[in-house]
Design an enzyme around this catalytic site. Structure first.
Site, mmCIF file in Angstrom:
data_model
loop_
_atom_site.group_PDB
_atom_site.id
_atom_site.type_symbol
_atom_site.label_atom_id
_atom_site.label_comp_id
_atom_site.label_asym_id
_atom_site.label_seq_id
_atom_site.Cartn_x
_atom_site.Cartn_y
_atom_site.Cartn_z
ATOM 1 N N HIS A 169 -2.221 -5.465 1.597
ATOM 2 C CA HIS A 169 -3.596 -5.964 1.526
ATOM 3 C C HIS A 169 -3.219 -7.564 0.913
ATOM 4 O O HIS A 169 -2.306 -7.543 0.110
ATOM 5 C CB HIS A 169 -4.326 -5.267 0.548
ATOM 6 C CG HIS A 169 -5.448 -6.093 -0.037
ATOM 7 N ND1 HIS A 169 -6.715 -6.066 0.627
ATOM 8 C CD2 HIS A 169 -5.717 -6.857 -1.131
ATOM 9 C CE1 HIS A 169 -7.592 -6.890 -0.175
ATOM 10 N NE2 HIS A 169 -6.903 -7.285 -1.249
ATOM 11 N N GLU A 217 -10.160 -10.179 -7.394
ATOM 12 C CA GLU A 217 -9.311 -9.014 -7.380
ATOM 13 C C GLU A 217 -8.175 -9.247 -8.411
ATOM 14 O O GLU A 217 -7.886 -7.933 -9.300
ATOM 15 C CB GLU A 217 -8.705 -9.004 -6.141
ATOM 16 C CG GLU A 217 -9.759 -8.675 -4.853
ATOM 17 C CD GLU A 217 -8.913 -8.732 -3.380
ATOM 18 O OE1 GLU A 217 -7.920 -9.278 -3.043
ATOM 19 O OE2 GLU A 217 -9.970 -8.411 -2.487
ATOM 20 N N ASN A 244 -1.567 0.269 7.058
ATOM 21 C CA ASN A 244 -1.110 -1.282 7.600
ATOM 22 C C ASN A 244 -0.440 -1.864 6.408
ATOM 23 O O ASN A 244 -0.368 -3.117 6.647
ATOM 24 C CB ASN A 244 -2.199 -1.947 7.981
ATOM 25 C CG ASN A 244 -3.422 -2.378 7.173
ATOM 26 O OD1 ASN A 244 -3.367 -1.702 5.733
ATOM 27 N ND2 ASN A 244 -4.413 -2.874 7.649
ATOM 28 N N TYR A 270 -12.519 -2.093 -2.942
ATOM 29 C CA TYR A 270 -13.084 -2.174 -1.503
ATOM 30 C C TYR A 270 -14.670 -2.187 -1.576
ATOM 31 O O TYR A 270 -15.105 -1.683 -0.700
ATOM 32 C CB TYR A 270 -12.690 -1.208 -0.994
ATOM 33 C CG TYR A 270 -11.165 -1.312 -0.219
ATOM 34 C CD1 TYR A 270 -10.751 -2.357 0.396
ATOM 35 C CD2 TYR A 270 -10.174 -0.245 -0.436
ATOM 36 C CE1 TYR A 270 -9.477 -2.618 1.089
ATOM 37 C CE2 TYR A 270 -8.871 -0.633 0.053
ATOM 38 C CZ TYR A 270 -8.532 -1.532 0.683
ATOM 39 O OH TYR A 270 -7.270 -1.911 1.171
ATOM 40 N N LYS A 289 0.744 -1.082 0.106
ATOM 41 C CA LYS A 289 -0.008 0.132 -0.089
ATOM 42 C C LYS A 289 0.873 1.293 -0.070
ATOM 43 O O LYS A 289 2.076 1.331 0.090
ATOM 44 C CB LYS A 289 -0.862 -0.112 1.191
ATOM 45 C CG LYS A 289 -1.750 -1.216 1.293
ATOM 46 C CD LYS A 289 -2.635 -1.129 2.445
ATOM 47 C CE LYS A 289 -4.015 -2.250 2.317
ATOM 48 N NZ LYS A 289 -4.555 -2.125 3.671
HETATM 49 O O1 CDP Z 1 -6.970 -5.811 5.131
HETATM 50 P P1 CDP Z 1 -8.127 -6.747 5.992
HETATM 51 O O2 CDP Z 1 -8.660 -7.792 5.281
HETATM 52 O O3 CDP Z 1 -6.852 -7.167 7.121
HETATM 53 O O4 CDP Z 1 -8.895 -5.883 6.821
HETATM 54 P P2 CDP Z 1 -10.218 -5.388 6.439
HETATM 55 O O5 CDP Z 1 -11.206 -5.409 7.672
HETATM 56 O O6 CDP Z 1 -11.008 -6.178 5.401
HETATM 57 O O7 CDP Z 1 -10.399 -3.860 6.256
HETATM 58 C C1 CDP Z 1 -9.666 -3.622 4.824
HETATM 59 C C2 CDP Z 1 -8.823 -2.345 4.959
HETATM 60 O O8 CDP Z 1 -9.399 -1.236 5.492
HETATM 61 C C3 CDP Z 1 -7.687 -2.444 5.867
HETATM 62 O O9 CDP Z 1 -6.509 -3.471 5.839
HETATM 63 C C4 CDP Z 1 -7.502 -1.041 6.639
HETATM 64 O O10 CDP Z 1 -6.391 -0.537 5.692
HETATM 65 C C5 CDP Z 1 -8.664 -0.540 6.168
HETATM 66 N N1 CDP Z 1 -9.550 -0.198 7.678
HETATM 67 C C6 CDP Z 1 -9.611 1.112 8.225
HETATM 68 O O11 CDP Z 1 -9.234 1.983 7.611
HETATM 69 N N2 CDP Z 1 -10.359 1.219 9.171
HETATM 70 C C7 CDP Z 1 -11.000 0.226 9.874
HETATM 71 N N3 CDP Z 1 -11.739 0.339 11.046
HETATM 72 C C8 CDP Z 1 -10.767 -1.087 9.366
HETATM 73 C C9 CDP Z 1 -10.091 -1.069 8.253
#
Ligand code: CDP
Ligand code: MG
Length: 137
Positions: free
Chosen positions: A118, A129, A115, A52, A12
């Site tokens: 992805h 994807e 973070n 997303y 990212k």
């Molecule tokens: O990436 P991952 O599948 O671990 O997490 P997700 O729950 O599918 O969320 C996708 C992405 O959204 C995360 O990797 C974060 O970059 C972002 N995110 C965020 O900005 N704020 C949150 N409360 C949760 C996720």
């Protein structure tokens, strides 16, 4: 032996800005995963909404959209036995604060938004994807 899978990964914008592309790519290669495709790219908000799609209605989506479009990212396809689960395990928990040390997020992030990486969460997500990022023009 687990079946060979393909998975979709993003390094990212925060990680690209910090010069971590090489260090993160080395982890996948060291693990034994093959790089099948790789592209440096900056996406717009409309494309972020497609990537997303499951999160566009979340309260935290607008800042995520701003972040993911804030600069170049690296999109890649990795393959190997059990690649979907292997890469999710390597990346660690979503929130860098609690992600295990030794995981990518545990080592390179202190945020639940910025973070570093992805990865697809299932074989079906990986197919969707990869199609979105690499197969469609
Ligand atoms: O990436 P991952 O599948 O671990 O997490 P997700 O729950 O599918 O969320 C996708 C992405 O959204 C995360 O990797 C974060 O970059 C972002 N995110 C965020 O900005 N704020 C949150 N409360 C949760 C996720
Ligand atoms: Mg997810």
């Amino acid at each position: 032996m687990s079946e060979v899978q393909r998975t979709f990964v993003l390094i990212k914008p925060d990680a690209v800005r910090r010069g971590l592309v090489g260090a993160i790519l080395a982890r996948y290669e060291n693990k034994g995963l093959a790089i099948e495709a790789l592209q440096l790219r900056t996406i717009d908000g409309e494309f972020a909404d497609r990537h997303y799609a499951e999160h566009v209605d979340a309260s935290w989506y607008p800042p995520l959209r701003g972040y993911i479009t804030s600069g170049p990212l690296v999109a890649l396809v990795l393959s190997g036995p059990g690649a979907v689960e292997a890469v999710r395990t390597m990346h660690g928990a979503t929130d860098g604060i609690t992600a295990a040390p030794g995981s990518v997020r545990g080592d390179y992030a202190l945020s639940n938004r910025e973070n570093a990486v992805h990865a697809s969460d299932s074989v079906a997500s990986a197919e969707r994807e990869i199609g979105l990022w690499f197969d469609a023009s």
